[in-house]
Design a protein around this motif. Structure first.
Motif, PDB file in Angstrom:
ATOM      1  N   GLY A  91      -0.882   4.232   2.523  1.00  0.00           N
ATOM      2  CA  GLY A  91      -0.704   3.113   1.612  1.00  0.00           C
ATOM      3  C   GLY A  91       0.719   2.606   1.656  1.00  0.00           C
ATOM      4  O   GLY A  91       1.658   3.350   1.968  1.00  0.00           O
ATOM      5  N   PRO A 130     -13.569   1.339  -4.108  1.00  0.00           N
ATOM      6  CA  PRO A 130     -12.257   1.252  -3.442  1.00  0.00           C
ATOM      7  C   PRO A 130     -11.173   2.063  -4.136  1.00  0.00           C
ATOM      8  O   PRO A 130     -10.217   2.504  -3.490  1.00  0.00           O
ATOM      9  CB  PRO A 130     -11.948  -0.250  -3.488  1.00  0.00           C
ATOM     10  CG  PRO A 130     -13.285  -0.915  -3.549  1.00  0.00           C
ATOM     11  CD  PRO A 130     -14.150  -0.003  -4.348  1.00  0.00           C
ATOM     12  N   LEU A 131     -11.279   2.287  -5.449  1.00  0.00           N
ATOM     13  CA  LEU A 131     -10.277   3.088  -6.138  1.00  0.00           C
ATOM     14  C   LEU A 131     -10.228   4.511  -5.613  1.00  0.00           C
ATOM     15  O   LEU A 131      -9.178   5.156  -5.624  1.00  0.00           O
ATOM     16  CB  LEU A 131     -10.564   3.118  -7.647  1.00  0.00           C
ATOM     17  CG  LEU A 131      -9.766   2.124  -8.505  1.00  0.00           C
ATOM     18  CD1 LEU A 131     -10.154   0.698  -8.150  1.00  0.00           C
ATOM     19  CD2 LEU A 131     -10.021   2.385  -9.985  1.00  0.00           C
ATOM     20  N   GLN A 150     -10.908   5.474  -2.561  1.00  0.00           N
ATOM     21  CA  GLN A 150     -10.689   5.552  -1.122  1.00  0.00           C
ATOM     22  C   GLN A 150      -9.529   6.496  -0.812  1.00  0.00           C
ATOM     23  O   GLN A 150      -8.458   6.410  -1.412  1.00  0.00           O
ATOM     24  CB  GLN A 150     -10.390   4.164  -0.567  1.00  0.00           C
ATOM     25  CG  GLN A 150     -10.565   4.060   0.929  1.00  0.00           C
ATOM     26  CD  GLN A 150     -10.511   2.607   1.374  1.00  0.00           C
ATOM     27  OE1 GLN A 150      -9.837   1.803   0.764  1.00  0.00           O
ATOM     28  NE2 GLN A 150     -11.206   2.283   2.436  1.00  0.00           N
ATOM     29  N   SER A 201      -1.928   4.335  -6.702  1.00  0.00           N
ATOM     30  CA  SER A 201      -1.609   3.058  -6.062  1.00  0.00           C
ATOM     31  C   SER A 201      -2.822   2.135  -6.056  1.00  0.00           C
ATOM     32  O   SER A 201      -2.702   0.929  -6.320  1.00  0.00           O
ATOM     33  CB  SER A 201      -1.112   3.300  -4.636  1.00  0.00           C
ATOM     34  OG  SER A 201      -0.818   2.092  -3.983  1.00  0.00           O
ATOM     35  N   ASN A 202      -4.010   2.701  -5.765  1.00  0.00           N
ATOM     36  CA  ASN A 202      -5.240   1.895  -5.791  1.00  0.00           C
ATOM     37  C   ASN A 202      -5.526   1.377  -7.197  1.00  0.00           C
ATOM     38  O   ASN A 202      -6.002   0.243  -7.376  1.00  0.00           O
ATOM     39  CB  ASN A 202      -6.420   2.723  -5.292  1.00  0.00           C
ATOM     40  CG  ASN A 202      -6.355   3.006  -3.805  1.00  0.00           C
ATOM     41  OD1 ASN A 202      -5.666   2.309  -3.058  1.00  0.00           O
ATOM     42  ND2 ASN A 202      -7.060   4.030  -3.358  1.00  0.00           N
ATOM     43  N   ASP A 250      -3.211  -1.520  -7.896  1.00  0.00           N
ATOM     44  CA  ASP A 250      -3.678  -2.709  -7.171  1.00  0.00           C
ATOM     45  C   ASP A 250      -4.884  -3.340  -7.865  1.00  0.00           C
ATOM     46  O   ASP A 250      -5.016  -4.560  -7.923  1.00  0.00           O
ATOM     47  CB  ASP A 250      -4.037  -2.347  -5.733  1.00  0.00           C
ATOM     48  CG  ASP A 250      -2.803  -2.020  -4.903  1.00  0.00           C
ATOM     49  OD1 ASP A 250      -1.691  -2.376  -5.324  1.00  0.00           O
ATOM     50  OD2 ASP A 250      -2.963  -1.382  -3.848  1.00  0.00           O
ATOM     51  N   TYR A 251      -5.787  -2.479  -8.375  1.00  0.00           N
ATOM     52  CA  TYR A 251      -6.974  -2.997  -9.065  1.00  0.00           C
ATOM     53  C   TYR A 251      -6.593  -3.686 -10.371  1.00  0.00           C
ATOM     54  O   TYR A 251      -7.121  -4.753 -10.707  1.00  0.00           O
ATOM     55  CB  TYR A 251      -7.947  -1.852  -9.337  1.00  0.00           C
ATOM     56  CG  TYR A 251      -9.042  -2.200 -10.319  1.00  0.00           C
ATOM     57  CD1 TYR A 251     -10.078  -3.069  -9.975  1.00  0.00           C
ATOM     58  CD2 TYR A 251      -9.027  -1.663 -11.612  1.00  0.00           C
ATOM     59  CE1 TYR A 251     -11.072  -3.383 -10.888  1.00  0.00           C
ATOM     60  CE2 TYR A 251     -10.021  -1.973 -12.524  1.00  0.00           C
ATOM     61  CZ  TYR A 251     -11.043  -2.837 -12.162  1.00  0.00           C
ATOM     62  OH  TYR A 251     -12.035  -3.150 -13.065  1.00  0.00           O
ATOM     63  N   GLY A 310      -9.587  -7.014   1.971  1.00  0.00           N
ATOM     64  CA  GLY A 310      -9.586  -5.618   1.537  1.00  0.00           C
ATOM     65  C   GLY A 310     -10.169  -4.685   2.580  1.00  0.00           C
ATOM     66  O   GLY A 310     -10.162  -4.957   3.788  1.00  0.00           O
ATOM     67  N   TYR A 311     -10.709  -3.568   2.094  1.00  0.00           N
ATOM     68  CA  TYR A 311     -11.188  -2.483   2.952  1.00  0.00           C
ATOM     69  C   TYR A 311     -12.694  -2.324   2.792  1.00  0.00           C
ATOM     70  O   TYR A 311     -13.237  -2.438   1.689  1.00  0.00           O
ATOM     71  CB  TYR A 311     -10.494  -1.164   2.583  1.00  0.00           C
ATOM     72  CG  TYR A 311      -8.989  -1.250   2.591  1.00  0.00           C
ATOM     73  CD1 TYR A 311      -8.270  -0.971   3.748  1.00  0.00           C
ATOM     74  CD2 TYR A 311      -8.284  -1.603   1.442  1.00  0.00           C
ATOM     75  CE1 TYR A 311      -6.883  -1.041   3.763  1.00  0.00           C
ATOM     76  CE2 TYR A 311      -6.902  -1.682   1.445  1.00  0.00           C
ATOM     77  CZ  TYR A 311      -6.209  -1.403   2.604  1.00  0.00           C
ATOM     78  OH  TYR A 311      -4.848  -1.481   2.613  1.00  0.00           O
TER      79      TYR A 311
END
Length: 601
Positions: free
Chosen positions: A218, A393-394, A396, A462-463, A466-467, A476-477
Motif C-alpha cells: 500500500g 476491499p477493506l 484485502q 489504510s483501507n 481510503d473507504y 480500484g482492485y
C-alpha cells in the motif's frame, strides 16, 4: 509386470509332453539299396546347408512350442500396474486457481487427466468440473472420450480461489449410487478437508516448494512525497534474502533487500517515493511467479485531516505510522467533552466515546460504549475463530482467519451497517452508511486481540481510511473474473478493457449493468470512447490472498467405506489378449508351413 494367475505355470509341463511326441514319432526301417546315384545331388545340398535343413525339418516343432508358450503367458494373465477407473462413471475436478500456475503445473495435470480418460472402457462415462469460485460443470456423463479431452484441452487458469467444498459436493451428486470414482487434480487438499463420501482420488502437488510472496502493498502521499509498506512472506524452510524492486508506473524508484526468516513475514517501509499514479513492487522470481508482484494506487483524494479521539490504543498509533498516515490527537476539554474540527475531508478514529458525542462525518469506531444506536451489549467471550462474511476491499491483504480475538461487544442493531467479519454469530467488524456518512465499526478492545501484531493490520487501517475518505479516480482492485458495475459516463458510446499498451482484452456490453473484469492478474485500463474524446481509468486485478501461498500435500485415495487406500491409485491393465492374439497368429503360420510341406512331397 505382474501375473494375476501364476498357478497357470503348471501348463509348462505340456512342453516335455510335446517333445516326447517327437521322440516317439514314426521311425523308418533301414533298407539296402543298389545305388544312390539319383540322391547324390540332394545329399550334397543337405551336407553344405545342414543347419537350415535341420531347421526345416523341425520348424513345426519350434512353432508349436511358441504357440504353447504364448498360450501359457495368456493363461498367466500378465498386467502392467497403472491407473484405471473402477465403476461406470468418472468425475474429474480440475483446480484452475492461481496456485496451479508455475512450472507448467496446469498443463501437466491436464495431460494426466486426459491419460486417465484414455483408460476408460467404451461403456464408461466421464464428467468434468472446474473448481472456480462458483464451480462449473463442463461435461456431464459423456461417453465420447475425444469430446471430454477436447474440453480439458481448452481449459485455462481462472486465477480464482477454488471452491473445493462446493465442487466436491457437485461431483458427488453426479455419481449414481457411488458407481464410479471422483478424481481431483489440485495442489494441497488434505484428507480432513474432504467432506464427501468415496471413492475418490486426490492428485496433489507433492514435494517441497520454495516460495516467497508479496502478501500486502500500500502507498500513501505525505506532502510532496509518497510512503509505502510491503509485507513479504517467506514460505520456504530456509531463511532468504528477498530483493524488492519498487516501480512508479514504468520507472524503477527503489531497490531494497530484506532478510526474511523461514516461514515468517516481514513488513518493509518505503519512504521518500516520488508521486506517481500507480506503483508496483516486484520480488525475486521463483517457481511460482504469480505472487511475485503487486500493484497499488495512490489515493487521489485522501482525507486532508485524520483525527484521533478517546482512549486510542498505542498499537493504532504505530499501525497508522507504519502505513504512512499522519493523524492528529484531540484531547478532552472541560467536562470530558471533545471539540471536533468539522471539515469536508476529515476522518475520525474514535475509541471508547459515547455515541452522543460522535461528530458528523466519516468515522471508525473502536471499543464502543454500551447502548447507543447499535444496541452495544457487554463484552462476551468468543468461542470461534474469525471468518470473513464477504470478500470486501477493506479486508484485502488482511489475514483475518489467522488473527486471535478473545472477546467482543455484542451488536443488537446493525442500523444500516453490514457485517464483514464474524466469530460464530458475533459481529467483530462491520461497515456501512450512518447518518449519511460512511462508518466502520470495530466492536472490540484492541488489547483483547493480536490482530495489530499481524503485518496486514496497517494495510487494514489504510483501507479503512481510503473507504472513509473520498473515492479516487481509479476503478480500484478486483479479483480475477469479478463482475462489477462500471461508472460509465453518460456520453460514453463504446467501452473496452485494455492493457496499458492499448491491446484490447474484452469489449463491454453497454446494454448490461455489469461487466466482467479480466481473469489474469495485472494492471489494466478502462477505455471509454465518448463524444468528447477518450477517457481512461486504471484498475488492478489481484491474486486472491488465499492464492499467495503454495501448498503441497501427499496424494491419496479414499474408498467408499472411508478407508485410505494409499498414496496412488494402482490398477492392473491386463495384456493377456496380446499374447493370445500372437499365439493365434503363429497357429496360422504353422498351418501354412505344414500345408506347404505336404504340397512339396
Amino acid at each position: 509386470m505382474g501375473f494375476l494367475a501364476p498357478v497357470s505355470l503348471w501348463f509348462l509341463s505340456a512342453i516335455p509332453i510335446l517333445l516326447a511326441f517327437y521322440f516317439f514319432k514314426k521311425q523308418y526301417e533301414k533298407q539296402s539299396i543298389s545305388s544312390i546315384y539319383l540322391w547324390e545331388k540332394t545329399l550334397k545340398e543337405w551336407e553344405t546347408d545342414r543347419w537350415w535343413n535341420k531347421l526345416q525339418k523341425n520348424i513345426l516343432l519350434f512353432l508349436q512350442l511358441l504357440i504353447l508358450l504364448f498360450l501359457i503367458m495368456a493363461l498367466l494373465r500378465p498386467y502392467f500396474p497403472g491407473e484405471k477407473v473402477q465403476g461406470e462413471q468418472l468425475v474429474i475436478v480440475m483446480d484452475s486457481s492461481a496456485s496451479m500456475a508455475g512450472e507448467e503445473r496446469f498443463l501437466d495435470v491436464k495431460e494426466d487427466a486426459k491419460t486417465l480418460i484414455d483408460s476408460l472402457g467404451n461403456e464408461q462415462q466421464v464428467s468434468v468440473i472446474v473448481a472456480e469460485e462458483s464451480p462449473k460443470l463442463l461435461v456431464s456423463r459423456e461417453q465420447n472420450k475425444n469430446e471430454a479431452k477436447r474440453v480439458i484441452d481448452g481449459l485455462n487458469l481462472s486465477y480464482q480461489h477454488e471452491n473445493m467444498h462446493d465442487s466436491l459436493q457437485l461431483a458427488s451428486s453426479l455419481l449414481q449410487e457411488g458407481n464410479g470414482e471422483i478424481h481431483v487434480y489440485t495442489d494441497g487438499l488434505k484428507q480432513e478437508e474432504v467432506e464427501v463420501e468415496g471413492p475418490f482420488v486426490i492428485h496433489n502437488r507433492e514435494g517441497n516448494v520454495s516460495n516467497s510472496s508479496i502478501s500486502a502493498f500500500g502507498v500513501r502521499q505525505n506532502g510532496d512525497t509518497v510512503s509505502g509498506i510491503v509485507t513479504v512472506h517467506n514460505q520456504s524452510d530456509v531463511s532468504k534474502n528477498v530483493s524488492l524492486t519498487v516501480f512508479g508506473e514504468d520507472e524503477v524508484l527503489k531497490e531494497v533487500t530484506e532478510e526474511v526468516p523461514a516461514g515468517e513475514q516481514r513488513t518493509v517501509t518505503l519512504n521518500q517515493l516520488p508521486v506517481r499514479e500507480y506503483y508496483k513492487v516486484d520480488t525475486d522470481a521463483d517457481n511460482y511467479e504469480i505472487d511475485n508482484e503487486m500493484f497499488a494506487f495512490l489515493p487521489n483524494n485522501a482525507p486532508s485531516s485524520i483525527f484521533l479521539a478517546g482512549d486510542v490504543n498505542p498499537f493504532i498509533h504505530k499501525a497508522l505510522r507504519s502505513a504512512g498516515i499522519e493523524a492528529v490527537s484531540i484531547s478532552q476539554k472541560e467536562g470530558g467533552m471533545y471539540r471536533f474540527s468539522q471539515g469536508d475531508e476529515a476522518v475520525y478514529l474514535l475509541s471508547g466515546i459515547d455515541a452522543g458525542a460522535w461528530p458528523e462525518g466519516p468515522k471508525l469506531i473502536l471499543s464502543p460504549e454500551t447502548g447507543g444506536p447499535f444496541g452495544v451489549e457487554e463484552k462476551r467471550t468468543l468461542q470461534y475463530t474469525l471468518k470473513k462474511t464477504a470478500d470486501d476491499p477493506l479486508l484485502q491483504y488482511s489475514d483475518v482467519e489467522e488473527a486471535y480475538l478473545g472477546k467482543a461487544y455484542g451488536i443488537g442493531e446493525l442500523n444500516g451497517l453490514h457485517p464483514l467479519v464474524m466469530s460464530g454469530d458475533t459481529i467483530t467488524m462491520a461497515k456501512g452508511m450512518y447518518q449519511g456518512s460512511p462508518m466502520v465499526l470495530f466492536p472490540f478492545d484492541i488489547q483483547d486481540s493480536d490482530w495489530p501484531l499481524h503485518p496486514g493490520f496497517p494495510i487494514l487501517l489504510s483501507n479503512v481510511i481510503d473507504y472513509l475518505g473520498k473515492d479516487g479516480e481509479n476503478l480500484g482492485y478486483f479479483e480475477p473474473g469479478e463482475e462489477t458495475q462500471l461508472p460509465l459516463s453518460t456520453t460514453t458510446t463504446e467501452a473496452v478493457f485494455e492493457t496499458l499498451s492499448g491491446d484490447d482484452i474484452s469489449e463491454i456490453d453497454m446494454s448490461k449493468s455489469v461487466a466482467t473484469v479480466p481473469t489474469k492478474p495485472g494492471i489494466y485500463q478502462l477505455h471509454e470512447r465518448t463524444s468528447n474524446g477518450s477517457k481512461y481509468q486504471y484498475f488492478v486485478v489481484q491474486v486472491p490472498g488465499e492464492e499467495r501461498n503454495v501448498e503441497t500435500s501427499a496424494s491419496f485415495r479414499m474408498t467408499e467405506e472411508g478407508q485410505q487406500g494409499g498414496n496412488v491409485t494402482v490398477s492392473k491393465q491386463e495384456i493377456w489378449r496380446w499374447f493370445a492374439a500372437i499365439a493365434l497368429l503363429i497357429l496360422f503360420l504353422e498351418w501354412e508351413v505344414y500345408r506347404r510341406g505336404l504340397s512339396s512331397r
